[in-house]
Motif scaffolding. Sequence first.
Motif, PDB file in Angstrom:
ATOM      1  N   UNK B 133       0.857  -1.035  -0.095  1.00 38.94           N
ATOM      2  CA  UNK B 133       0.007   0.009   0.061  1.00 38.94           C
ATOM      3  C   UNK B 133       0.754   1.271  -0.131  1.00 38.94           C
ATOM      4  N   UNK B 134       2.053   0.966   0.629  1.00 40.45           N
ATOM      5  CA  UNK B 134       2.961   2.244   0.714  1.00 40.45           C
ATOM      6  C   UNK B 134       4.245   1.942   0.765  1.00 40.45           C
ATOM      7  N   UNK B 135       5.296   2.570   0.235  1.00 37.04           N
ATOM      8  CA  UNK B 135       6.641   2.513   0.474  1.00 37.04           C
ATOM      9  C   UNK B 135       7.463   3.330   0.861  1.00 37.04           C
ATOM     10  N   UNK B 136       8.157   3.350   1.759  1.00 37.71           N
ATOM     11  CA  UNK B 136       8.944   4.240   2.216  1.00 37.71           C
ATOM     12  C   UNK B 136      10.314   4.505   1.911  1.00 37.71           C
ATOM     13  N   UNK B 137      10.971   5.782   1.926  1.00 39.19           N
ATOM     14  CA  UNK B 137      12.254   5.580   1.845  1.00 39.19           C
ATOM     15  C   UNK B 137      12.706   6.769   2.906  1.00 39.19           C
ATOM     16  N   UNK B 138      13.889   6.554   3.527  1.00 33.98           N
ATOM     17  CA  UNK B 138      14.313   7.743   4.316  1.00 33.98           C
ATOM     18  C   UNK B 138      15.829   7.993   4.002  1.00 33.98           C
ATOM     19  N   UNK B 139      15.922   9.513   3.923  1.00 38.97           N
ATOM     20  CA  UNK B 139      17.282   9.902   3.593  1.00 38.97           C
ATOM     21  C   UNK B 139      17.883  10.803   4.624  1.00 38.97           C
ATOM     22  N   UNK B 140      19.339  10.503   4.923  1.00 38.79           N
ATOM     23  CA  UNK B 140      19.691  11.544   6.156  1.00 38.79           C
ATOM     24  C   UNK B 140      20.503  12.501   5.066  1.00 38.79           C
ATOM     25  N   UNK B 141      20.150  13.752   5.845  1.00 37.22           N
ATOM     26  CA  UNK B 141      20.342  14.900   5.091  1.00 37.22           C
ATOM     27  C   UNK B 141      21.938  15.162   5.894  1.00 37.22           C
TER      28      UNK B 141
END
Lengths: 202, 187
Positions: B133-141
Amino acid sequence: MIEEKEIAPFIEGKNISLVASNLKFIDLYAKWDNDPAFRHVSRNFIPISPEAFKKFFEKKQPNPPNEIFLNIWHKKDQKLIGYIAFNHIQWANAIAGIGLVIGEKEYWGKDVGTEAVALFLDYGFNELSFFKITGSMFHVNVGSWRVAEKVGMTREIVLKKQAYVRGEYVDEYQYSMFKDEWQQKRKQFKFLLSNDEVKISE
Amino acid sequence: MEEKNKKIITPFLKGERVDLCPTNVENAERYALWINNPEGRLYARNPLPSSIEEIKKKYGPPGEGMPEEISFEIYHKKDKKPIGLTGFLHINWLNRNANLFINIGEVEYWGRGLAEEVAKLVIQYGFEELNFHKIFTSIFTPNERSLRVAKKIGFVYECTLKEEIFVNGKFVDREKFALFKYDWLNK
């Protein structure tokens, strides 16, 4: 004798609650599954010991589980009367099958099966987010397919002469229900709506 | 680079410049290079070393039940070699969401738009085969490169978790992005 303090309700119904398993219940499971009146129509043709159930419940389930199992507790009579389960859960397809056993025969024909299945459908669709729920039984298992029809499931297929029961071949029925159908159908089950109020007030 | 053994390549998801293949423990030493690479692991926030044995176990045959992670080897078709790993982490089968990761391990392949191609293949697989239903991604600034890819693909910013991880001597924010199936299918 199972006492109330050994009962941990997970889903509350009107006349019944669906309660978590306890290894103390294994003798009852064996009694129900071996009972000729029941086992013929569900095609349990090999005897099953309490130890086998113990082994099943002691085995660590994967996460998410392949099966979800709850016991049916009759509230007024303070008695365990059967169990209900999702089996063959296909998480990616969001489809599962329901299995129901009302082991205590004096509760047959008293709508406790219908109540248990309605609670379980609501759990499957609205908590586990299933898309479709199926149920199979042989046509000689009249009580079982009556329950399927009472909760509004549709007979999707008939497999001709699919099992050998008491010396003759019988058909298998497969019933199903989709999530959107259930959201309409559930309105007929008042005890589910009272559960909604509990959820909202939280 | 010369490919010594003529191995059979078994693409699972077919792309234009890359195919995504099952992970292969025979390539564990290569994976170890990518996963431990100081520059790569900085962005992948991987502060602990991974041994060959651990990597072999991780990318070996799966255990019982639904997997919590699904990984692919990124295979460069023209150059005939694996260049990185991708897939889903933290798969939540009940809620049908997961975290997308991409690790282009061979540094010389950075900046060629391959991550975008990889992301699209994995996302399509996630929504259309795995029914997420949902795909995440996370990015470190700061991680401008990943940020650009995420925005290009259509990931929508959700939130910032302040000083979530210690990278290179200081605490940095984690920006979470998400993509929903209905938005993806309409694209």
